[in-house]
Design a protein around this motif. Structure first.
Motif, mmCIF file in Angstrom:
data_model
loop_
_atom_site.group_PDB
_atom_site.id
_atom_site.type_symbol
_atom_site.label_atom_id
_atom_site.label_comp_id
_atom_site.label_asym_id
_atom_site.label_seq_id
_atom_site.Cartn_x
_atom_site.Cartn_y
_atom_site.Cartn_z
ATOM 1 N N ASP A 12 58.875 45.181 70.123
ATOM 2 C CA ASP A 12 58.360 43.685 70.474
ATOM 3 C C ASP A 12 57.028 43.806 71.246
ATOM 4 O O ASP A 12 56.837 44.540 72.175
ATOM 5 C CB ASP A 12 59.485 43.211 71.458
ATOM 6 C CG ASP A 12 59.247 41.740 71.669
ATOM 7 O OD1 ASP A 12 58.204 41.099 71.379
ATOM 8 O OD2 ASP A 12 60.024 40.981 72.366
ATOM 9 N N ASP A 14 53.886 42.864 73.121
ATOM 10 C CA ASP A 14 53.665 42.184 74.493
ATOM 11 C C ASP A 14 52.909 40.722 74.268
ATOM 12 O O ASP A 14 51.369 41.107 73.741
ATOM 13 C CB ASP A 14 53.356 43.129 75.520
ATOM 14 C CG ASP A 14 53.884 44.323 75.732
ATOM 15 O OD1 ASP A 14 55.344 43.990 75.501
ATOM 16 O OD2 ASP A 14 53.574 45.504 75.854
ATOM 17 N N CYS A 15 53.287 39.942 74.762
ATOM 18 C CA CYS A 15 52.574 38.544 74.953
ATOM 19 C C CYS A 15 51.565 38.584 73.490
ATOM 20 O O CYS A 15 50.348 38.372 73.887
ATOM 21 C CB CYS A 15 51.498 38.287 76.140
ATOM 22 S SG CYS A 15 50.401 39.654 76.588
ATOM 23 N N TYR A 17 50.563 36.418 71.061
ATOM 24 C CA TYR A 17 49.470 35.923 70.511
ATOM 25 C C TYR A 17 48.219 35.943 71.496
ATOM 26 O O TYR A 17 46.927 35.834 71.072
ATOM 27 C CB TYR A 17 49.611 34.441 70.521
ATOM 28 C CG TYR A 17 50.601 33.916 69.474
ATOM 29 C CD1 TYR A 17 51.313 34.927 68.550
ATOM 30 C CD2 TYR A 17 50.885 32.554 69.242
ATOM 31 C CE1 TYR A 17 52.209 34.394 67.389
ATOM 32 C CE2 TYR A 17 51.847 32.299 67.974
ATOM 33 C CZ TYR A 17 52.346 33.103 67.321
ATOM 34 O OH TYR A 17 53.038 32.593 66.147
ATOM 35 N N ARG A 79 56.103 29.561 79.551
ATOM 36 C CA ARG A 79 55.920 29.231 78.271
ATOM 37 C C ARG A 79 55.996 27.540 77.992
ATOM 38 O O ARG A 79 55.553 27.074 77.337
ATOM 39 C CB ARG A 79 56.814 29.898 77.255
ATOM 40 C CG ARG A 79 56.433 29.801 75.817
ATOM 41 C CD ARG A 79 57.277 30.534 75.039
ATOM 42 N NE ARG A 79 56.850 31.864 74.580
ATOM 43 C CZ ARG A 79 57.713 32.798 74.052
ATOM 44 N NH1 ARG A 79 59.092 32.628 74.199
ATOM 45 N NH2 ARG A 79 57.117 34.040 73.821
ATOM 46 N N LYS A 273 59.555 45.729 80.276
ATOM 47 C CA LYS A 273 58.570 45.159 79.570
ATOM 48 C C LYS A 273 57.326 44.916 80.679
ATOM 49 O O LYS A 273 57.670 44.719 81.727
ATOM 50 C CB LYS A 273 58.428 43.684 78.927
ATOM 51 C CG LYS A 273 59.216 44.151 77.425
ATOM 52 C CD LYS A 273 59.510 42.579 77.008
ATOM 53 C CE LYS A 273 58.779 42.276 75.640
ATOM 54 N NZ LYS A 273 57.752 42.589 75.381
HETATM 55 N N1 DCP Z 1 56.079 32.079 69.832
HETATM 56 C C1 DCP Z 1 55.596 30.634 69.667
HETATM 57 N N2 DCP Z 1 56.584 29.738 70.226
HETATM 58 C C2 DCP Z 1 57.768 29.937 70.903
HETATM 59 C C3 DCP Z 1 57.775 31.351 71.293
HETATM 60 C C4 DCP Z 1 56.920 32.464 70.728
HETATM 61 O O1 DCP Z 1 54.646 30.415 69.007
HETATM 62 N N3 DCP Z 1 58.327 29.117 71.640
HETATM 63 C C5 DCP Z 1 54.959 32.992 69.467
HETATM 64 C C6 DCP Z 1 53.963 33.185 70.565
HETATM 65 C C7 DCP Z 1 54.536 34.455 70.956
HETATM 66 C C8 DCP Z 1 54.712 35.148 69.753
HETATM 67 O O2 DCP Z 1 55.553 34.109 68.938
HETATM 68 O O3 DCP Z 1 53.157 35.474 71.554
HETATM 69 C C9 DCP Z 1 56.200 36.292 70.245
HETATM 70 O O4 DCP Z 1 57.251 35.575 70.797
HETATM 71 P P1 DCP Z 1 57.911 36.572 72.047
HETATM 72 O O5 DCP Z 1 59.011 36.024 72.383
HETATM 73 O O6 DCP Z 1 58.009 38.148 71.472
HETATM 74 O O7 DCP Z 1 56.783 36.572 73.289
HETATM 75 P P2 DCP Z 1 55.635 37.287 73.496
HETATM 76 O O8 DCP Z 1 55.306 38.317 72.659
HETATM 77 O O9 DCP Z 1 54.306 36.230 73.855
HETATM 78 O O10 DCP Z 1 55.974 37.729 75.045
HETATM 79 P P3 DCP Z 1 56.733 39.076 75.238
HETATM 80 O O11 DCP Z 1 55.776 40.182 75.872
HETATM 81 O O12 DCP Z 1 57.721 38.596 76.339
HETATM 82 O O13 DCP Z 1 57.382 39.632 74.141
#
Ligand code: DCP
Ligand code: MG
Length: 617
Positions: A12, A14-15, A17, A79, A273
């Motif tokens: 998966d 990390d963050c 986008y 978020r 993470k």
């Molecule tokens: N995303 C989105 N809307 C949401 C959830 C996620 O547009 N409600 C997009 C932005 C995130 C990407 O999908 O960057 C991946 O989702 P993740 O849940 O894996 O979250 P992140 O990768 O940002 O964070 P983490 O480090 O917790 O995985």
């Protein structure tokens, strides 16, 4: 050695986008940062292309946050917040707005980055299953077995794995597993807090590694359980190496999990993470699952999970497993047996990793709640045209990169819902209409939009007497099939000729894959710059193209001599075609023109005031 065991890695990003934005703009690295949606309240705002400055400040940071950097999470940014709220608690946060196009978010840069990750991971996988834009499950059984064959267990594999992995066999892991789904959604703040609460010590993990070492090295006749443990530890090294490669080559960090099935590997992945990984050894599963909220199990986050919770008055996996099995089976005759096995983490209850690198479909949708409901067919048609424009770009990429084209088009229409707040807000009725579409490698925006509008008309005919009140609209292209990959140089000319010179209806523009591909290949110069909006203009404005060169060039005319340096920059099959053409001309006895310096030009694509000249730079 445990022949049927599958070693599954789960990645998966990390963050994600935020990470993609940081690779594009290094000044964002190390800073609290978030990606915000575009502000839907500002209607008719000009598109914000990926290459533009998309940093948002103060009043223009109204969109909701969709990705949060770990620096910003530590400052309380989550978020669900709007950009404005985030600025209040973290004034120095950098807010980057998603690119927009066709009146909605344009996520292509993130999707492309996700595909790069998948391609890299698949190099060492038996099967690679893309699960979402930033999640991938990989079957690494063969690689794990190879490592065990080729490297020394006690002096190399085990100590290395210990250096790069957590074990799910620790208090920290168990606490992280007990975090509610809601808290994990809030930017994983629960996990950060838990790590702080636990003082960050992993002494019990050290003890677990020691125990593993003694079990796996002292046995003269290792039992099957030891074999599985060894395979998973070797898998952890594979995952650590792949993660390092993703970081070095693509600039993204990611988290990983390793287990004997996808469900457990994903669970492991979320325990530590960012930029960490966790191995879930089989004997640790019961304790790990005990306090896991039921809705964190895949498939139990929705109505089915709610039904189970209400039926048995429970909320955790442990409580479900403590419920008499026959009661579960009686209440759920069809799925009870499977549910008990799944909740126990049994491999047999989880699908093996499927080899699926590519998206199954290209889709696009948008909600129109409250006063934004679509009440006129013209409004629906407008949005279907916008969707068609965006999907066409993605289809072109599919053809170019994967030689695949969709064969089915599907329009989905949501009605109802979107009133006030509470559950009724989401109570939409969904309708779908689909039909086959023959895009091949030369499909046009027009084809997609006319088919989509026809689907909508079919649906609307059946509900004519009811006033139209559409609260969500979607368009997707599915049924991907492989198509032939070879492109003929003549099709570049044909492509240019087939583009209409007028674009009153933007959706009727018929740029073909070849024209678009030509631009993307960098053999296209655009002059003058696009001013008109519409699918074709969108494409060229977003494409990584070079502006018209001022240098003098060579015209390629019948009988021209080919400049070898110029030719060498073209794809090899086009080089062959060009050579064949000149050969044919020579054979026909035409006189060759000597290398007269003139602008070289292969073709022209015109749409309204957009002119794309296909030249060799
Ligand atoms: N995303 C989105 N809307 C949401 C959830 C996620 O547009 N409600 C997009 C932005 C995130 C990407 O999908 O960057 C991946 O989702 P993740 O849940 O894996 O979250 P992140 O990768 O940002 O964070 P983490 O480090 O917790 O995985
Ligand atoms: Mg992620």
């Amino acid at each position: 050695m445990a022949p049927s065991v599958q070693v599954v890695g789960f990645i998966d990003m990390d963050c994600f986008y935020v990470a993609v934005e940081r690779v594009r703009d290094a000044s964002l690295r190390g800073l609290p940062c978030a990606v915000v949606q575009y502000n839907t309240a500002v209607r008719g705002a000009p598109d914000l292309l990926a290459d533009m400055n998309r940093i948002r400040q103060g009043h223009d940071a109204m969109g909701g946050i969709i990705a949060v950097s770990y620096e910003a999470r530590a400052r309380g940014v989550t978020r669900q917040m709007s950009g404005k709220e985030a600025l209040k608690i973290c004034p120095d946060i950098k807010l980057v707005q998603v690119p927009t196009g066709f009146g909605k978010a344009d996520l292509r840069i993130y999707k492309a980055a996700g595909e790069e990750v998948v391609a890299l991971l698949s190099r060492r996988a038996d099967a690679t299953e893309k699960r979402s834009v930033d999640e991938v499950a990989i079957d690494i059984t063969s690689e794990a077995r190879r490592l065990i064959r080729e490297r020394d267990w006690a002096t190399d594999l085990l100590p290395k794995a210990k250096g790069v992995s957590h074990l799910a066999d620790s208090a920290v892991s168990r606490k992280a597993a007990a975090v509610s789904r809601e808290s994990t959604r809030k930017g994983h703040e629960g996990q950060l807090k838990i790590q702080a609460d636990a003082g960050g010590t992993h002494d019990d993990e050290d003890a677990a590694w020691e125990h593993l070492l003694s079990r796996t090295t002292s046995d003269n006749q290792p039992d099957p359980a030891c074999c599985v443990q060894k395979l998973l530890v070797a898998g952890a090294i594979v995952i650590a190496e792949l993660r390092a490669q993703v970081k070095d080559s693509l600039g993204f960090t990611c988290s990983g999990g390793v287990a004997t099935n996808k469900m457990l590997a994903k669970l492991g992945c979320g325990l530590h993470k960012p930029d960490q990984q966790t191995v879930v050894l089989p004997h640790t599963v019961p304790l790990l699952m005990r306090d896991l909220p039921l809705d964190r199990l895949a498939g139990l986050g929705g109505d089915f999970g709610e039904h189970i919770k209400a039926a048995f008055g429970i909320s955790t996996v442990g409580e479900l497993l403590a419920t008499p099995r026959h009661d579960v089976i009686r209440a759920l005759p069809e799925r009870g047996e499977w549910l008990c096995a799944f909740a126990s983490g049994k491999d047999s209850a989880v699908d093996p990793v499927k080899d699926r690198h590519l998206t199954k479909s290209l889709s696009n949708c948008k909600t129109f709640f409250g006063s934004n409901r679509l009440t006129k067919p013209e409004e629906v048609n407008h949005w279907l045209e916008e969707f068609a424009g965006e999907l066409h770009l993605r289809y072109v990429e599919e053809v170019k990169h994967h030689q695949r084209a969709p064969t089915t088009l599907c329009v989905s229409i949501g009605t109802g819902g979107g009133h006030g707040s509470g559950p009724a807000y989401w109570e939409q009725e969904q309708h779908t209409k689909q039909q086959s579409i023959d895009l091949g490698r030369r499909g046009t925006v027009f084809q997609i939009s006319t088919n989509a509008k026809a689907c909508f008309r079919k649906w609307h005919r059946g509900v004519k007497e009811v006033p139209l009140a559409i609260t969500s609209l979607g368009l997707s292209l599915t049924g991907m099939v492989q198509i032939e990959s070879r492109v003929s140089i003549t099709s570049y000319f044909a492509a240019a000729a087939s583009v209409p010179t007028s674009a009153q209806d933007s959706a009727s523009a018929t740029a073909t894959v070849e024209a678009v591909e030509a631009a993307r290949e960098g053999v296209v110069a655009i002059a003058p710059l696009a001013r008109k909006s519409g699918p074709i203009a969108h494409f060229f404005r977003g494409a990584p193209v070079k502006r018209t060169a001022s240098k003098s060039d060579l015209i390629l005319e019948p009988g021209s001599q080919i400049d070898e340096a110029v030719l060498a920059e073209l794809p090899w099959d086009i080089q062959l075609e060009v050579r064949a053409q000149t050969q044919r001309q020579t054979d026909a006895g035409r006189e060759s023109l000597s290398a007269v310096k003139k602008p070289r030009r292969f073709g022209e694509v015109r749409t309204g005031n957009l002119v794309a000249k296909i030249t060799i730079d």
